[in-house]
Design a protein around this motif. Structure first.
Motif, PDB file in Angstrom:
ATOM      1  N   VAL A 102       0.834  -1.207   0.000  1.00 56.41           N
ATOM      2  CA  VAL A 102       0.000   0.000   0.000  1.00 56.41           C
ATOM      3  C   VAL A 102       0.867   1.254   0.000  1.00 56.41           C
ATOM      4  O   VAL A 102       0.477   2.288  -0.557  1.00 56.41           O
ATOM      5  N   GLN A 103       2.060   1.178   0.590  1.00 54.91           N
ATOM      6  CA  GLN A 103       2.961   2.328   0.551  1.00 54.91           C
ATOM      7  C   GLN A 103       3.401   2.613  -0.875  1.00 54.91           C
ATOM      8  O   GLN A 103       3.396   3.771  -1.318  1.00 54.91           O
ATOM      9  N   MET A 104       3.801   1.582  -1.606  1.00 55.79           N
ATOM     10  CA  MET A 104       4.250   1.769  -2.980  1.00 55.79           C
ATOM     11  C   MET A 104       3.131   2.337  -3.844  1.00 55.79           C
ATOM     12  O   MET A 104       3.329   3.289  -4.618  1.00 55.79           O
ATOM     13  N   VAL A 105       1.921   1.770  -3.722  1.00 54.71           N
ATOM     14  CA  VAL A 105       0.790   2.223  -4.528  1.00 54.71           C
ATOM     15  C   VAL A 105       0.406   3.654  -4.156  1.00 54.71           C
ATOM     16  O   VAL A 105       0.170   4.499  -5.028  1.00 54.71           O
ATOM     17  N   GLY A 149       1.503   2.203   6.465  1.00 58.60           N
ATOM     18  CA  GLY A 149       2.045   2.131   5.109  1.00 58.60           C
ATOM     19  C   GLY A 149       1.480   3.215   4.204  1.00 58.60           C
ATOM     20  O   GLY A 149       2.199   3.808   3.395  1.00 58.60           O
ATOM     21  N   VAL A 150       0.177   3.492   4.325  1.00 54.48           N
ATOM     22  CA  VAL A 150      -0.434   4.556   3.521  1.00 54.48           C
ATOM     23  C   VAL A 150       0.134   5.915   3.921  1.00 54.48           C
ATOM     24  O   VAL A 150       0.423   6.763   3.070  1.00 54.48           O
ATOM     25  N   LYS A 151       0.292   6.144   5.226  1.00 59.92           N
ATOM     26  CA  LYS A 151       0.866   7.416   5.671  1.00 59.92           C
ATOM     27  C   LYS A 151       2.268   7.597   5.103  1.00 59.92           C
ATOM     28  O   LYS A 151       2.632   8.683   4.633  1.00 59.92           O
ATOM     29  N   GLY A 175      -0.904  -2.278  -8.526  1.00 60.72           N
ATOM     30  CA  GLY A 175      -1.155  -2.701  -7.156  1.00 60.72           C
ATOM     31  C   GLY A 175      -0.942  -4.197  -6.989  1.00 60.72           C
ATOM     32  O   GLY A 175      -0.315  -4.641  -6.017  1.00 60.72           O
ATOM     33  N   VAL A 176      -1.434  -4.979  -7.947  1.00 63.01           N
ATOM     34  CA  VAL A 176      -1.256  -6.435  -7.897  1.00 63.01           C
ATOM     35  C   VAL A 176       0.218  -6.783  -8.002  1.00 63.01           C
ATOM     36  O   VAL A 176       0.726  -7.655  -7.287  1.00 63.01           O
ATOM     37  N   GLN A 177       0.945  -6.094  -8.903  1.00 67.40           N
ATOM     38  CA  GLN A 177       2.374  -6.362  -9.051  1.00 67.40           C
ATOM     39  C   GLN A 177       3.107  -6.134  -7.738  1.00 67.40           C
ATOM     40  O   GLN A 177       3.945  -6.947  -7.331  1.00 67.40           O
ATOM     41  N   ALA A 178       2.800  -5.020  -7.057  1.00 69.23           N
ATOM     42  CA  ALA A 178       3.463  -4.718  -5.791  1.00 69.23           C
ATOM     43  C   ALA A 178       3.141  -5.774  -4.748  1.00 69.23           C
ATOM     44  O   ALA A 178       4.026  -6.243  -4.018  1.00 69.23           O
ATOM     45  N   ILE A 179       1.869  -6.167  -4.661  1.00 68.62           N
ATOM     46  CA  ILE A 179       1.458  -7.149  -3.658  1.00 68.62           C
ATOM     47  C   ILE A 179       2.131  -8.494  -3.909  1.00 68.62           C
ATOM     48  O   ILE A 179       2.669  -9.118  -2.985  1.00 68.62           O
TER      49      ILE A 179
END
Length: 436
Positions: free
Chosen positions: A86-89, A158-160, A237-241
């Protein structure tokens, strides 16, 4: 007459827009270099503090309880697959939106979803605390409950961090990482010294995550009235996960499984091996983190692309060779200085070297995988996830000795490295044939 940095000089011809674009882009390299240096310095401090936390816990609790504490650190790292994703996205789509109102929309929409996921993860961990503690050979469910509270905050954290990263608040982001590790280490020392034992080591983790969520504050740039902007890409998002799930499993699941299949003292020794390997991987990851944005922005020209890849690959190779030489020539000294005399057992030096070789192989693979991810949506992440599944299945079958567990990982990391190397060798061969 003073110059106004926001003024536009009107020149005749079609080159005005091109010149303006050059002037706009000029500060970006400095921002990238400065931000990278800040993050690298923060990451080095975080690595030292995290290592210090583990050393403190190992020395104050001993091998048996250290194995259990390492299992909880590993559970946190497993949840970090969602946190890092979630941080990357969030960072990518906060940065892509042009206005503060659009950035705020991307940030707040992801924050709402992350709280739902975080609370769900925390509740599930609390509900299964008793059976999961039994599986890990831990007598009390209380440490798992304490960790579940922290994990409810961990995914929103992670979002923050993605919001700070996406708005180029690199200094605040580095402070956030350092704050988490400082709170964890100080709290562990205080709680363990006052007799809280394993519960104190786990509570220190939870306190550190909660502290990091509340400080520093959300940037003013992300407090605007939200307006719908560019939505987060499902594919990216899927790639990061997929990538981070595979990474976390490969780096951490072995500790949990060894904790389940082996006696506490043996599991504690293996946790020490894994911790040294984790330091190697974290050092390599800092090089990868610096490479990622540079590779993404690099000219697709073949010579420049290979330079962007060759430099970090050489650096990670050098780091790996230094670690291998250290544990190869001075294994007993490394174990004694870091963990104390209790962690020195006959045959441990050979196992430490073999475990470090497995980590080095994986670190080199990650350089190639992340390079591909920086250029396009890469399917190689799925193969890494497949290898991670084989690690789990393999240890479930081959766990008579620690040697079996470590050799299994060596073989699978070698396979991963060979597979991810093939496309680069083929591309290089084809480019040379074309040039000829």
């Amino acid at each position: 007459m003073s110059a106004n940095p926001d003024s536009v000089v009107v020149l005749p011809g079609r080159d005005v827009r091109g010149l303006a674009r050059v002037l706009q882009l000029a500060p970006r390299p400095n921002k990238l270099i400065g931000g990278s240096l800040v993050m690298l310095a923060g990451s080095m401090m975080v690595s030292v503090l995290n290592f210090g936390y583990n050393i403190v816990v190992a020395r104050m609790l001993g091998k048996e309880l250290f194995a259990q504490a390492a299992a909880f650190v590993t559970l946190q790292l497993i949840v970090s697959a969602a946190t890092l994703s979630v941080q990357m996205v969030c960072a990518k789509f906060v940065a892509r939106n042009a206005t503060d109102e659009h950035k705020t929309f991307a940030y707040k929409s992801l924050m709402r979803r992350s709280w739902f996921i975080g609370i769900s993860v925390g509740l599930v961990m609390a509900l299964i605390s008793r059976p999961s503690s039994t599986w890990l050979n831990i007598s009390s469910a209380l440490p798992m409950v304490l960790l579940s509270i922290g994990m409810a905050f961990y995914i929103p954290l992670g979002v923050k961090r993605g919001g700070l990263q996406g708005t180029c608040r690199f200094r605040q982001l580095a402070i956030n990482y350092v704050l988490e590790t400082v709170v964890k280490m100080v709290a562990a020392i205080v709680l363990l010294a006052t007799g809280f034992g394993l519960e104190g080591a786990v509570l220190a983790i939870t306190l550190s995550v909660v502290a990091a969520y509340f400080y520093p504050l959300v940037p003013q740039q992300l407090r605007k009235q939200p307006e719908r902007g560019i939505p987060a890409s499902f594919g990216e998002g899927v790639q990061a996960i997929i990538f981070f799930v595979g990474q976390v499993i490969i780096n951490n699941v072995d500790i949990l499984m060894v904790n389940h299949f082996f006696k506490a003292d043996v599991a504690g020794l293996y946790a020490a091996f894994a911790l040294i390997g984790r330091v190697l991987y974290i050092a390599s990851w800092q090089v990868v983190s610096a490479m990622f944005p540079i590779a993404a922005a690099a000219n697709p020209d073949e010579k420049e692309s290979w330079t962007v890849l060759a430099v970090p690959l050489a650096m990670v190779t050098g780091i790996s060779l230094c670690f291998i030489a250290l544990v190869g020539f001075f294994p007993d000294s490394v174990l004694h200085v870091l963990f104390g005399a209790k962690f020195q057992i006959a045959g441990a030096s050979n196992l430490l070297l073999l475990r470090t070789l497995a980590t080095a192989g994986y670190a080199l693979s990650v350089v190639l995988i992340t390079y591909e991810m920086s250029r396009r949506i890469a399917n190689i992440g799925w193969f890494q996830l497949f290898i991670a599944g084989l690690v789990v299945a393999g240890i479930a079958v081959f766990h008579n000795t620690l040697l079996q567990v470590i050799v299994l990982q060596q073989v699978l990391m070698a396979v991963l490295f060979l597979v991810v190397t093939v496309p680069f060798i083929r591309a290089r061969f084809l480019s040379r044939r074309t040039a000829a």
